[in-house]
Design a protein around this motif. Structure first.
Motif, PDB file in Angstrom:
ATOM      1  N   THR A   1       0.827  -1.209   0.000  1.00 50.94           N
ATOM      2  CA  THR A   1       0.000   0.000   0.000  1.00 50.94           C
ATOM      3  C   THR A   1       0.860   1.257   0.000  1.00 50.94           C
TER       4      THR A   1
ATOM      5  N   GLY B   1       0.583   3.923  -2.848  1.00 47.11           N
ATOM      6  CA  GLY B   1       0.200   5.277  -2.469  1.00 47.11           C
ATOM      7  C   GLY B   1       1.206   6.302  -2.931  1.00 47.11           C
TER       8      GLY B   1
ATOM      9  N   SER C   1      -1.743  12.098   5.244  1.00 46.31           N
ATOM     10  CA  SER C   1      -1.835  10.852   4.495  1.00 46.31           C
ATOM     11  C   SER C   1      -1.072   9.712   5.150  1.00 46.31           C
TER      12      SER C   1
ATOM     13  N   PHE D   1      -2.658   6.563   6.751  1.00 48.04           N
ATOM     14  CA  PHE D   1      -3.089   5.337   6.086  1.00 48.04           C
ATOM     15  C   PHE D   1      -2.571   4.108   6.846  1.00 48.04           C
TER      16      PHE D   1
ATOM     17  N   PHE E   1      -5.072   1.231   7.475  1.00 46.97           N
ATOM     18  CA  PHE E   1      -4.880  -0.057   6.809  1.00 46.97           C
ATOM     19  C   PHE E   1      -4.833  -1.183   7.830  1.00 46.97           C
TER      20      PHE E   1
ATOM     21  N   PHE F   1     -13.549   6.171   1.007  1.00 47.03           N
ATOM     22  CA  PHE F   1     -12.269   6.894   1.044  1.00 47.03           C
ATOM     23  C   PHE F   1     -12.076   7.743  -0.215  1.00 47.03           C
TER      24      PHE F   1
ATOM     25  N   LEU G   1      -4.911  11.094   1.517  1.00 43.01           N
ATOM     26  CA  LEU G   1      -5.141   9.954   2.413  1.00 43.01           C
ATOM     27  C   LEU G   1      -6.206   9.040   1.825  1.00 43.01           C
TER      28      LEU G   1
ATOM     29  N   ILE H   1      -4.734   6.815  -0.955  1.00 37.41           N
ATOM     30  CA  ILE H   1      -3.871   5.738  -0.460  1.00 37.41           C
ATOM     31  C   ILE H   1      -4.690   4.699   0.298  1.00 37.41           C
ATOM     32  N   ALA H   2      -5.583   5.161   1.178  1.00 38.36           N
ATOM     33  CA  ALA H   2      -6.383   4.218   1.963  1.00 38.36           C
ATOM     34  C   ALA H   2      -7.345   3.439   1.072  1.00 38.36           C
TER      35      ALA H   2
ATOM     36  N   GLY I   1      -5.471   0.871  -0.497  1.00 38.82           N
ATOM     37  CA  GLY I   1      -5.130  -0.105   0.533  1.00 38.82           C
ATOM     38  C   GLY I   1      -6.237  -1.099   0.800  1.00 38.82           C
TER      39      GLY I   1
END
Length: 867
Positions: free
Chosen positions: A316, A320, A331, A334, A338, A389, A403, A406-407, A410
């Motif tokens: 991730t 990201g 961010s 995450f 995660f 997200f 964020l 990336i999340a 993830g």
């Protein structure tokens, strides 16, 4: 949905059949992500980049910063001296030393000192204070003249002996020298005892103890910043402290140096977070491992889940970084997102697998059956959470938008690894089959039956709780002041709080740019008429008012004192033998004059005793006593000579550095307004900002920006909340295809959210810039839990409270709650508030899971599910 279910089941079966291949692919993907992260890692700690520059208030702020670049990235060195002379000398020496290091500092300046203020600073005071100061200097002229001629301890003692001769002739009294005797005796006794000695001629002349206004000085330093580091201003702060140590600017020499301002505040924020990192991380890991073991009762399952989570976190991070190009202060959250949600997927799969092994002892078959059983709900939960997200993408809160990217990625990684890598690792580890008949909570059967029997009462109670929570929502506060999230014990924050207590030095001011000085003066009059404004400052504030009257007072003093200070050739320093004779002679004269028993006589005898002890002491002690008295004398004589040379001040006489602080390069002038009342009170700042902006909408400043940032963040979360709710509802509608079932899936999320906010209102726990980041995690878990139950309910499963699903949900919530509730242990207020909100919300989520949701799903589906 049948196709997707079978696809996930086949994917799990494939992974279980070829575990080494899947493991190698997972390791290769993780290694590639790790290499990419190590080579392309980028981290910005610039908080200005967290909010979109397209917002109107941000554009005004950027334009203002561009007009005054010297006011960005500042370190404020606050110097407190034991005496006014020490403070002035320390500020001057530190400023000069730092200016010799252009490689570390872009600019170094004194906003309250320098040649201009030395010469004309007295004229900036009210007329009454100018008159009082000049009268004090005139009264001190009999001392100042001889001391200018002989600026040594010998000269001090000689002046004292001259007064004693006048006392002997009846021309003066001991009360005339009692204050000086007491002050000198105190300093000399400190020297003899080996303690620091601090003597102030200014305090002696004024007859009053100096306050912070006299003993505090400021140096504004603009360091060269390194935004690639987590603490980009550390090198500058360290250089200032090192320079101060080299100059002996420390408490032993009467100087306290503290650093505050935007740069130290940001840097020490990371330091305070790292301070508790070991404790918080240790608590998280212990809680994570302990509760995972309680959930699955198998070390091998725990190790497989942890390994899957770690590898997923690495992947991730790489994805990201590839998607956003950098991490920011928001961010990086995450990581807990995660871990909290990724472990949930693994727990759901693992607990279902353990339950299936009671029916299918063969591990591969149990894994495949678990994949077919929960794969569908895991996929739907991952898609719904990711949609939630990604809903942050259109908002102006760049930090959370990144964020969300990336999340969201993830969640896809966590789902794929939970149905591929986790089964493969379990096949390789070969955990033993449990001996339990049912991997659930059979003991909860009576509770579930009661909830079914009294279903209407439970639902009515939930409805009343929701109504009560809605009634409390107006009481939910958002604390927009980011300083309230910082540790009050770190130097930068405690110093800032100290400055905020001083209404004349608070940083919570508002600035306005105007085309001309005349317009600035007109606006200043309008603003000063507002009850929310205490005063205003502009460049014209540094042109003294009533100059003719003040200069007349200064010139009168200069006529009386000037000749004795200027037309003098100082005598050479005395030898130690000469100093001993002066000490002994003055001590004898003091005793001869102190024949009575009053306080004045006692002060004279006390000084005589100290002088005799110095005469009998070591040369080093006499040298220290001389320095304690003469160093502040040199500062006083220099300041006196400068202020007696004051002349008319016009705009042309203002120093370029001062002009640049108040005039932009395009000629616009800056007007600064100060709040009336406690400048650290949110309500005061809110009224102050509203009052000023009602007159000047384009105003900028900390009180405006922190409120605007708070509004932008709250708006971003509301927008994202609406978008994510719409996305999740649409996704559920497409999959579940019945409005009734979608409602059943969303009602518990709504109830737990309302209960969380109501608890915040009831306990007066405000939302803030830190704990609001926890809301995406809470929403994601709530959506995931409800999807698991509704999908199982639609599939015809019953007695859900007793099932392995409830076990998985409970332990998933407990894992997240205890792991991230460990943030509550942090001494950092912002981090602790995030842990507190997580604990409250997940607590309510468990209540909803164990009480409300079973009652809500008590009735069977109206028709068979076609999934």
């Amino acid at each position: 949905m049948t196709t997707r279910t079978s696809l996930i089941g086949r994917l799990v079966a494939f992974s279980a059949a070829r575990p080494w291949l899947v493991l190698l692919l997972g390791l290769a993907l993780s290694l590639a992500a790790l290499l990419y992260t190590s080579r392309h890692f980028a981290m910005t700690t610039d908080t200005a980049e967290l909010i979109s520059t397209d917002l109107e208030w941000r554009q005004r702020e950027i334009a203002y910063d561009a007009a005054f670049p010297q006011q960005e990235d500042l370190i404020v060195a606050v110097i407190d001296g034991a005496t006014p002379e020490i403070a002035e000398s320390a500020a001057a020496s530190l400023t000069a030393a730092l200016r010799e290091k252009p490689g570390l500092f872009r600019s170094v300046r004194r906003p309250d000192g320098g040649p201009f203020f030395d010469r004309n600073g007295l004229l900036l005071l009210p007329l009454e204070e100018v008159q009082a100061t000049t009268e004090q200097l005139i009264r001190a002229q009999p001392f100042l003249g001889p001391l200018a001629a002989d600026p040594s301890l010998r000269g001090v003692l000689g002046s004292l002996s001259t007064v004693l001769e006048g006392i002997a002739r009846g021309q003066a009294g001991l009360h005339d020298i009692a204050p000086a005797a007491t002050a000198l005796a105190t300093s000399f006794e400190a020297v003899l005892a080996g303690r620091p000695a601090f003597f102030s001629w200014r305090a002696l002349i004024s007859g009053t103890s100096p306050g912070p206004r006299e003993t505090r000085r400021f140096v504004l330093v603009q360091p060269v910043m390194d935004y690639r580091a987590l603490q980009p201003g550390t090198a500058g702060s360290a250089a200032i402290r090192d320079t101060a140590r080299q100059l002996n600017l420390d408490p032993a020499h009467g100087v306290t140096l503290r650093l505050t301002g935007p740069v130290p505040l940001a840097d020490e924020e990371f330091a305070s977070l790292a301070e508790d990192a070991g404790l918080v991380t240790g608590a998280m890991v212990l809680a994570l491992v302990g509760i995972l073991w309680m959930a699955v009762r198998s070390i091998r399952f725990v190790l497989a889940i942890l390994a899957t989570t770690i590898l997923g976190l690495i992947v991730t991070a790489g994805l990201g970084l590839l998607a956003t190009g950098r991490f920011n202060l928001i961010s990086v959250a995450f990581i807990p997102l995660f871990v909290g949600l990724g472990i949930d997927f693994s727990i759901q799969f693992s607990v279902r697998c353990l339950a299936e092994r009671t029916v299918h002892p063969d591990l591969r078959e149990a894994l495949a059956t678990a994949g077919r059983g929960v794969g569908r709900s895991l996929a739907l939960a991952a898609a719904a959470i990711a949609a939630g997200f990604f809903a942050f993408l259109p908002t102006s809160y760049i930090g959370v938008a990144e964020l969300g990217v990336i999340a969201g990625l993830g969640m896809g990684v966590a789902f794929l690894l939970s149905v591929t890598l986790l089964p493969a690792m379990l096949m390789l580890m070969r955990p033993r089959a449990g001996g339990r008949a049912e991997f659930g909570y059979a003991a909860l059967a009576p509770v579930e039956h009661a909830l079914h029997r009294y279903r209407r009462g439970v639902l009515l109670a939930a409805a009343l709780a929701a109504v009560g929570s809605i009634a409390l929502l107006p009481l939910v506060r958002f604390d927009f002041n980011p300083l309230h999230l910082r540790s009050p014990t770190v130097e930068s924050m405690s110093t800032m709080a100290d400055l905020m207590a001083d209404p004349d030095r608070t940083p919570n001011t508002i600035s306005i740019l105007l085309p001309s000085p005349a317009e600035a003066d007109a606006l200043a009059r309008r603003l000063e008429a507002l009850p929310e404004v205490s005063r205003t400052v502009s460049l014209n504030s540094f042109i003294p008012a009533r100059q003719e009257e003040k200069l007349a007072l200064v010139q009168d003093a200069a006529m009386l004192i000037g000749p004795t200070l200027e037309a003098v050739q100082p005598a050479p320093p005395p030898t130690d033998a000469e100093l001993v004779r002066s000490l002994s002679g003055t001590a004898a004269a003091l005793r001869q004059a102190a024949t009575g028993t009053g306080e004045d006589e006692a002060a004279a005898r006390r000084l005589a005793d100290a002088l005799d002890r110095l005469a009998a002491g070591t040369p080093a002690q006499r040298a220290a006593a001389s320095e304690a008295v003469i160093a502040p004398l040199r500062t006083l004589l220099g300041q006196t000579r400068a202020l007696l040379s004051a002349g008319p001040v016009t705009r042309a006489d203002l120093p370029p550095e001062l002009v640049a602080d108040w005039t932009a390069r395009d000629g616009r002038v800056r007007l600064e307004a100060y709040p009336q009342g406690d400048p650290n009170d949110n309500a005061v700042l809110r009224r102050f900002s509203a009052a000023v902006q009602a007159v000047v909408p384009e105003a900028v400043g900390v009180p405006i920006s922190i409120q605007a940032a708070g509004h932008s963040i709250v708006t971003a979360f509301l927008q994202a909340g609406v978008l994510s709710a719409a996305a999740v509802i649409l996704l559920l509608a497409l999959v579940l295809r019945r409005a009734h079932d979608v409602t059943l899936a969303m009602l518990p999320v709504l109830l737990s959210g309302l209960l969380t906010l109501a608890t915040c209102a009831a306990l007066d726990l405000p939302l803030n810039f830190a704990n609001i980041i926890a809301l995406p995690l809470l929403f994601g878990m709530g959506v995931a839990f409800n999807i698991y139950f509704v999908v199982a309910w639609r599939a015809g499963e019953h007695d859900l409270l007793q099932s392995s699903l409830t076990r998985a949900v409970v332990f998933s919530a407990l894992t997240t709650a205890t792991a991230f509730g460990a943030l509550w242990l942090s001494n950092h207020p912002g981090t602790a508030s995030m842990g507190r909100l997580l604990m409250i919300s997940l607590g309510w989520e468990l209540v909803v899971t164990l009480i409300f949701r079973p009652a809500l799903l008590a009735e069977p589906p109206k028709r068979p599910a076609t999934l």
